[in-house]
Design a protein around this motif. Sequence first.
Motif, PDB file in Angstrom:
ATOM      1  N   THR A   1       0.839  -1.205   0.000  1.00  0.00           N
ATOM      2  CA  THR A   1       0.000   0.000   0.000  1.00  0.00           C
ATOM      3  C   THR A   1       0.872   1.253   0.000  1.00  0.00           C
ATOM      4  O   THR A   1       0.580   2.222  -0.696  1.00  0.00           O
ATOM      5  CB  THR A   1      -0.926  -0.009   1.242  1.00  0.00           C
ATOM      6  OG1 THR A   1      -1.633  -1.236   1.225  1.00  0.00           O
ATOM      7  CG2 THR A   1      -1.901   1.146   1.237  1.00  0.00           C
ATOM      8  N   GLN A   2       1.933   1.233   0.767  1.00  0.00           N
ATOM      9  CA  GLN A   2       2.844   2.382   0.790  1.00  0.00           C
ATOM     10  C   GLN A   2       3.504   2.557  -0.573  1.00  0.00           C
ATOM     11  O   GLN A   2       3.620   3.667  -1.087  1.00  0.00           O
ATOM     12  CB  GLN A   2       3.954   2.161   1.838  1.00  0.00           C
ATOM     13  CG  GLN A   2       3.469   2.195   3.275  1.00  0.00           C
ATOM     14  CD  GLN A   2       2.924   3.563   3.641  1.00  0.00           C
ATOM     15  OE1 GLN A   2       3.475   4.579   3.258  1.00  0.00           O
ATOM     16  NE2 GLN A   2       1.810   3.561   4.361  1.00  0.00           N
TER      17      GLN A   2
ATOM     18  N   CYS B   1       1.556   4.077  -3.577  1.00  0.00           N
ATOM     19  CA  CYS B   1       1.341   5.532  -3.518  1.00  0.00           C
ATOM     20  C   CYS B   1       2.308   6.263  -4.450  1.00  0.00           C
ATOM     21  O   CYS B   1       2.047   7.379  -4.873  1.00  0.00           O
ATOM     22  CB  CYS B   1       1.564   6.063  -2.102  1.00  0.00           C
ATOM     23  SG  CYS B   1       0.316   5.514  -0.979  1.00  0.00           S
TER      24      CYS B   1
ATOM     25  N   GLU C   1       0.564   5.997  -8.025  1.00  0.00           N
ATOM     26  CA  GLU C   1      -0.820   6.468  -8.207  1.00  0.00           C
ATOM     27  C   GLU C   1      -0.887   7.883  -8.804  1.00  0.00           C
ATOM     28  O   GLU C   1      -1.714   8.143  -9.678  1.00  0.00           O
ATOM     29  CB  GLU C   1      -1.579   6.373  -6.884  1.00  0.00           C
ATOM     30  CG  GLU C   1      -2.111   4.958  -6.692  1.00  0.00           C
ATOM     31  CD  GLU C   1      -2.737   4.674  -5.333  1.00  0.00           C
ATOM     32  OE1 GLU C   1      -3.279   3.580  -5.179  1.00  0.00           O
ATOM     33  OE2 GLU C   1      -2.657   5.553  -4.440  1.00  0.00           O
TER      34      GLU C   1
END
Length: 637
Positions: free
Chosen positions: A492-493, A496, A499
């Motif tokens: 998830t980190q 980023c 994205e």
Amino acid sequence: MKCCRATQNFSLNHTFHFCCTKMLPKMLPDYDPNDNQAGMKLLEDLTTNAYEIQQQVLREILTRNAQTEYLKGFLNGQCDEDCFKKKVPVVNYEDIKPYIERIADGEPSEIISAQPITELLTSSGTSGGQPKMMPSSAEDLNRKTFFYNMLVPVMNKYVEGLDKGKGMYLLFIKPEISTPSGLMARPVLTSYYKSSNFRNRPFNQYNIYTSPDETILCPDSKQSMYCQLLCGLVQRDDVLRVGAVFASAFLRAIKFLEDYWKELCSNIRTGHVSDWITDPGCRSSVSLVLGGRNSELADLIEEQCSGKSWEGIIKNLWPKTKFIEVIVTGSMAQYIPTLDFYSGGLPLVSTMYASSECYFGINFKPLSKPSDVSYTLLPNMAYFEFLLVEKNNGELTQKVHCNGVSDKNCIQASDENEEFQTLDLMEVKLGQYYELVVTTFTGLYRYRVGDILMVTGFHNKAPQFRFVQRRNVVLSIDTDKTNEEDLLKAVTQAKCLIEPLGFLLTEYTGYADTSSIPGHYVLFWELKMKGSNDLPELDAEKMEQCCSKVEENLDSVYRRCRKKDKSIGALEIRVVKHGTFDALMDFCVSEGSSVNQYKTPRCIKSEEARKLLDSKVVGKFFSRKTPFWEPFRMEIN
Ligand code: AMP
């Protein structure tokens, strides 16, 4: 109160004394590790009387510790065994972490243990990204020594003549820190190797190593490895067995040998240890082993190592070796083919199953195939309980009825008097899967170890277990144990970073690639552009940064292995075409997964599934940085 009672004698030739208060308790039978017959007899006694011993162990732990803050909170000072199961909760680390941290911060041991906690053992399991810390006492060292001594007669029963030579065991210590209380926090084996129990170990065949203690205790792992290999090569004619604790460490040593054999041979040829070996203990002890120049030996080793293939190199370099002693069960099974290649088919021996919490069991048939290895829990090590794990359609699921506060998998008991669904050592059934729960002599009560075991048989009255898996671990190369949540957090980190460029990570999975040494994590990412299914053009630099970001966000054991031990290689992301994870689902369903319950596996175990993913790869990227790591910081109030 002054009480000391010699209990019923389990075997009744060895005296198990249970004492409390003033006198030091003598929980472990006396035994001469050189006496094989006595050793085997003792193992027979322990397993024949497993039930009685377990009861005694629980009684003793409760009697000793009833007044600790922890137990008093549940039992109100009673030490009744029935109440124990009714009132003391089955817990995870997060439940007891505050107590451990209070001890690390300087509060007295009595909050959890009547006996002084003398150190904290840092586990490879982590909590909040940092190693879990397990309490340990002086007496615990004796328990471990007893356990190691019990391995000797078993090995001697199956392999003759081990007293005629030495073991080349590559053993290492790891960094340690002092907690605010002054207690050391360090890995269990570092604690053991530094203890006087190890350094003053009795002279028996099991304890004669080619590595001088100074090389094992050298804090610089590179110097330690170099010196241990040098000593092993010089004494090659004496070596009857080789090994390390885990298979991954042994293979790391082979890789090191591949990189350094020329220099090692040159040292043997000249009789001079390389100048970069600056650790004084290493230099002097290795110089002594080296003796003088030995060009004949150097030529011999050079000839073996410069051969086209290293297949069977272990047998070639150490021709009298009878087996390789390394743990190859659990996640270490992935190394069996590589070990077989280097060993030339020597037996792989997994002798024991142990952890920072407690040493659990011994493999009574050390020469059995790795897939057949079972461990028999020694009933005097701790009090053992078992939580049932069900196997449906190949998936292990737990209906855990426990009353710890931290685990979302736990179902809170509806009635305070409801007895929690654990089974005793004697109640487990053949073929069933269980999670191990321990109550130790050192302040863990009904603690979920997180290992899933399967009952494979019985030795006398004691069940034998195959190690199935660690609960929820998806990726592991060395001692790292990355679970689904940690992987999700790290991914998830990382995502980023891409994205803002309009990329979406739609699915991911991974596997531990051990085809080269050191192994590394491979993640498969399916990416698309926002608003379209088109294959995005990939920015290599950004993708490499994603690899590094995942690594930075994995736990400290991963980062230590990667940075300090160098036992894990750079993390890799393989980007796959749009639709790949649909194809993966189709494949899993064709293999028997239910469509309704299908969840993307976060770890790919099947070779075929891996090939499918690999056939759809459009780009491969590696981390270019090693992640930050330092011995863990204690963030204690
Ligand atoms: P640690 O707490 O870091 O010492 O790690 C202990 C864990 O390593 C155990 O709980 C198991 O998950 C794993 N382990 C230890 N011994 C074995 C073994 N013989 N086979 C498989 N896994 C093992």
